[in-house]
Design an enzyme around this catalytic site. Structure first.
Site, PDB file in Angstrom:
ATOM      1  N   GLY A  58      -5.632 -29.906  28.174  1.00 58.96           N
ATOM      2  CA  GLY A  58      -6.533 -30.914  27.618  1.00 58.96           C
ATOM      3  C   GLY A  58      -6.617 -30.890  26.103  1.00 58.96           C
ATOM      4  N   GLU A  72     -10.382 -23.831  34.572  1.00 60.55           N
ATOM      5  CA  GLU A  72     -11.774 -24.298  34.436  1.00 60.55           C
ATOM      6  C   GLU A  72     -12.660 -23.657  35.508  1.00 60.55           C
ATOM      7  OE1 GLU A  72     -10.746 -28.456  34.363  1.00 60.55           O
ATOM      8  OE2 GLU A  72      -9.803 -28.142  32.400  1.00 60.55           O
ATOM      9  N   ASN A  79      -4.018 -33.851  38.665  1.00 63.90           N
ATOM     10  CA  ASN A  79      -5.365 -33.266  38.763  1.00 63.90           C
ATOM     11  C   ASN A  79      -6.337 -34.187  38.039  1.00 63.90           C
ATOM     12  OD1 ASN A  79      -7.647 -31.708  38.858  1.00 63.90           O
ATOM     13  ND2 ASN A  79      -6.949 -30.213  37.334  1.00 63.90           N
ATOM     14  N   HIS A 124      -7.845 -22.796  39.064  1.00 61.10           N
ATOM     15  CA  HIS A 124      -7.663 -23.531  37.810  1.00 61.10           C
ATOM     16  C   HIS A 124      -8.470 -22.818  36.727  1.00 61.10           C
ATOM     17  CE1 HIS A 124      -7.878 -26.673  34.790  1.00 61.10           C
ATOM     18  NE2 HIS A 124      -6.844 -27.229  35.377  1.00 61.10           N
ATOM     19  N   SER A 177      -1.169 -30.441  28.983  1.00 62.35           N
ATOM     20  CA  SER A 177      -0.882 -31.601  28.133  1.00 62.35           C
ATOM     21  C   SER A 177       0.482 -32.241  28.421  1.00 62.35           C
ATOM     22  CB  SER A 177      -1.022 -31.249  26.649  1.00 62.35           C
ATOM     23  OG  SER A 177      -2.356 -30.872  26.358  1.00 62.35           O
ATOM     24  N   GLU A 218      -0.208 -22.512  33.637  1.00 63.59           N
ATOM     25  CA  GLU A 218      -0.947 -23.407  32.748  1.00 63.59           C
ATOM     26  C   GLU A 218      -1.571 -22.600  31.612  1.00 63.59           C
ATOM     27  OE1 GLU A 218      -2.249 -27.223  34.704  1.00 63.59           O
ATOM     28  OE2 GLU A 218      -3.742 -25.751  35.315  1.00 63.59           O
ATOM     29  N   LYS A 251      -9.489 -33.906  38.010  1.00 63.20           N
ATOM     30  CA  LYS A 251     -10.708 -33.174  37.601  1.00 63.20           C
ATOM     31  C   LYS A 251     -11.948 -33.963  38.036  1.00 63.20           C
ATOM     32  CE  LYS A 251      -8.108 -31.306  33.773  1.00 63.20           C
ATOM     33  NZ  LYS A 251      -8.126 -30.378  32.680  1.00 63.20           N
TER      34      LYS A 251
HETATM   35  C1  PEP Z   1      -4.868 -29.594  34.163  1.00 64.51           C
HETATM   36  O1  PEP Z   1      -5.728 -30.323  34.610  1.00 64.51           O
HETATM   37  O2  PEP Z   1      -4.584 -28.560  34.739  1.00 64.51           O
HETATM   38  C2  PEP Z   1      -4.160 -29.990  32.946  1.00 64.51           C
HETATM   39  C3  PEP Z   1      -3.038 -29.386  32.673  1.00 64.51           C
HETATM   40  O3  PEP Z   1      -4.726 -30.964  32.177  1.00 64.51           O
HETATM   41  P1  PEP Z   1      -4.024 -31.741  30.952  1.00 64.51           P
HETATM   42  O4  PEP Z   1      -2.724 -32.289  31.466  1.00 64.51           O
HETATM   43  O5  PEP Z   1      -5.007 -32.813  30.590  1.00 64.51           O
HETATM   44  O6  PEP Z   1      -3.812 -30.749  29.857  1.00 64.51           O
END
Ligand code: PEP
Length: 238
Positions: A164, A92, A12, A90, A195, A158, A14
């Site tokens: 992040g 976000e 992803n 997601h 992460s 998640e 983003k």
């Molecule tokens: C994500 O974009 O869903 C994500 C898990 O990001 P990160 O790996 O940076 O935590």
């Protein structure tokens, strides 16, 4: 020799990248045609990423098929662009665009109707985890966000506090949640995200009922993404 199975890796990106970034990324990244990999760049770069032979996904789609919805993108348009997958719900999007489980379910139906495979995200906040209600919360989110019927989709767990932040859920936290999700969804591919990096990916991908990972930050670094793709884990852990 041990039988090996490979896991799904969803990258992803983003709202990151540029034409120049993608050019430079693919001058290093050599696993473009790996069929376990799905890269989800911002909409304008879908074609450029796909031109390198990669399976691509979008990061969202509209619940509508067409019409007066300025700025939105229909799932059929993504399909036209060569997309095979779309990330939905997601955290976000849930947080910054107030997306509800019901809306995510509508989007999932729109995606399936257009021939895309939805990758539906669920996860609890730190406050919910500390309250001890994380399993119930995530199972409810999943039940209310997934499409009804027989359409195929993936589910990504998640935990919001791990996205992040550099914090990863422990192996036992991941196993606990994925076992609960597996009871609910016996045949759905279950991904973990939060992460994930080249240091922890192998352990996470070896956790029971983890069929793959959704990777944010680390997926923007071609060497790290190649290292994550390098791991293979034994069959029989799901
Ligand atoms: C994500 O974009 O869903 C994500 C898990 O990001 P990160 O790996 O940076 O935590």
């Amino acid at each position: 020799m041990e039988d090996l199975v490979s896991k799904i890796i969803v990258a992803n990106w983003k709202m990151n990248g540029s034409g120049e970034f993608i050019h430079s990324f693919f001058s290093t990244f050599t696993n473009s045609t790996d069929n376990r990999l799905i890269i989800c760049p911002p909409y304008p770069y879908l074609s450029q990423v796909k031109s390198h032979g990669v399976t691509v996904g979008a990061q969202d789609c509209s619940q509508h098929t067409s019409g007066a919805f300025t700025g939105d993108i229909a799932a059929s348009m993504l399909h036209d662009m060569g997309c095979s997958y779309v990330i939905l719900g997601h955290s976000e999007r849930r947080q910054y665009h107030a997306e509800s489980n019901a809306l995510i379910r509508e989007k999932a139906h729109a995606a399936l109707d257009a021939g895309l495979t939805p990758i539906i995200c669920v996860g609890e906040s730190r406050a919910i985890r500390e309250s001890g209600n994380h399993i119930e919360t995530v199972l409810n989110q999943a039940k209310e966000s997934i499409p009804s019927g027989t359409g195929k989709f993936m589910l990504a767990y998640e935990p919001i506090w791990a996205i992040g932040t550099g914090l990863t859920a422990s192996e036992s936290d991941i196993a606990e949640m994925h076992t609960a999700l597996r009871h609910l969804l016996p045949t759905t591919p279950l991904l973990y995200g939060g992460s994930v990096n080249k240091e922890n990916a192998k352990t996470i991908m070896s956790t029971p009922d983890v069929d793959g990972v959704l990777v944010g930050g680390a997926s923007l670094k071609p060497d790290d993404l190649m290292a994550i793709l390098d791991f293979k884990t034994p069959l029989g852990n799901r």
